[in-house]
Design a protein around this motif. Structure first.
Motif, mmCIF file in Angstrom:
data_model
loop_
_atom_site.group_PDB
_atom_site.id
_atom_site.type_symbol
_atom_site.label_atom_id
_atom_site.label_comp_id
_atom_site.label_asym_id
_atom_site.label_seq_id
_atom_site.Cartn_x
_atom_site.Cartn_y
_atom_site.Cartn_z
ATOM 1 N N LYS A 1 -10.930 1.333 -11.296
ATOM 2 C CA LYS A 1 -10.173 0.910 -10.206
ATOM 3 C C LYS A 1 -11.065 0.482 -8.928
ATOM 4 C CE LYS A 1 -6.181 3.098 -11.802
ATOM 5 N NZ LYS A 1 -4.758 2.713 -11.788
ATOM 6 N N GLU A 2 -10.679 -0.487 -8.267
ATOM 7 C CA GLU A 2 -11.506 -1.040 -7.128
ATOM 8 C C GLU A 2 -10.446 -1.506 -5.974
ATOM 9 O OE1 GLU A 2 -12.777 -5.416 -7.772
ATOM 10 O OE2 GLU A 2 -14.044 -3.735 -8.902
ATOM 11 N N TYR A 3 -10.595 -1.478 -4.780
ATOM 12 C CA TYR A 3 -9.718 -1.971 -3.880
ATOM 13 C C TYR A 3 -10.154 -3.560 -3.519
ATOM 14 C CZ TYR A 3 -8.033 2.477 -2.127
ATOM 15 O OH TYR A 3 -7.298 3.844 -1.968
ATOM 16 N N ARG A 4 -9.235 -4.344 -3.299
ATOM 17 C CA ARG A 4 -9.048 -5.639 -2.804
ATOM 18 C C ARG A 4 -8.285 -5.845 -1.766
ATOM 19 N NH1 ARG A 4 -12.920 -8.197 -5.711
ATOM 20 N NH2 ARG A 4 -12.024 -10.367 -5.429
ATOM 21 N N VAL A 5 -8.988 -6.462 -0.648
ATOM 22 C CA VAL A 5 -8.024 -6.831 0.709
ATOM 23 C C VAL A 5 -8.182 -8.021 0.830
ATOM 24 C CG1 VAL A 5 -8.786 -4.595 1.619
ATOM 25 C CG2 VAL A 5 -10.208 -6.350 2.152
#
Length: 85
Positions: free
Chosen positions: A41-45
């Protein structure tokens, strides 16, 4: 649709640390989507949200030290008070 950035890309774009970006996300200052990436899982902005969050956070001002008056001396009581602070 707005282009999304990884945290690494957002760090470079905003000029802040990873820890700061994660704090912004946790506090709700920066909206982020958690997606499944190649390594988990990874954040995207979005660039728009990143710009908004960057402007909402004032940078800390570096203050100049206040010079002591000429001839000013501290006694031992003043030093103890300073150490206690």
């Amino acid at each position: 649709m707005n282009e999304t950035l990884s945290l690494a890309e957002a760090i470079k774009a905003a000029g802040v640390s990873e820890k700061t970006l994660r704090r912004w996300i946790k506090s709700g200052r920066l909206a982020a989507e958690l997606i499944e990436g190649p390594k988990g899982k990874e954040y995207r902005v979005t660039a728009e949200d990143l710009e908004r969050a960057s402007k909402a956070t004032p940078k800390k001002a570096v203050s100049e030290p206040i010079p002591a008056a000429e001839g000013t001396k501290l006694d031992t009581g003043d030093l103890a008070t300073l150490k206690a602070l």
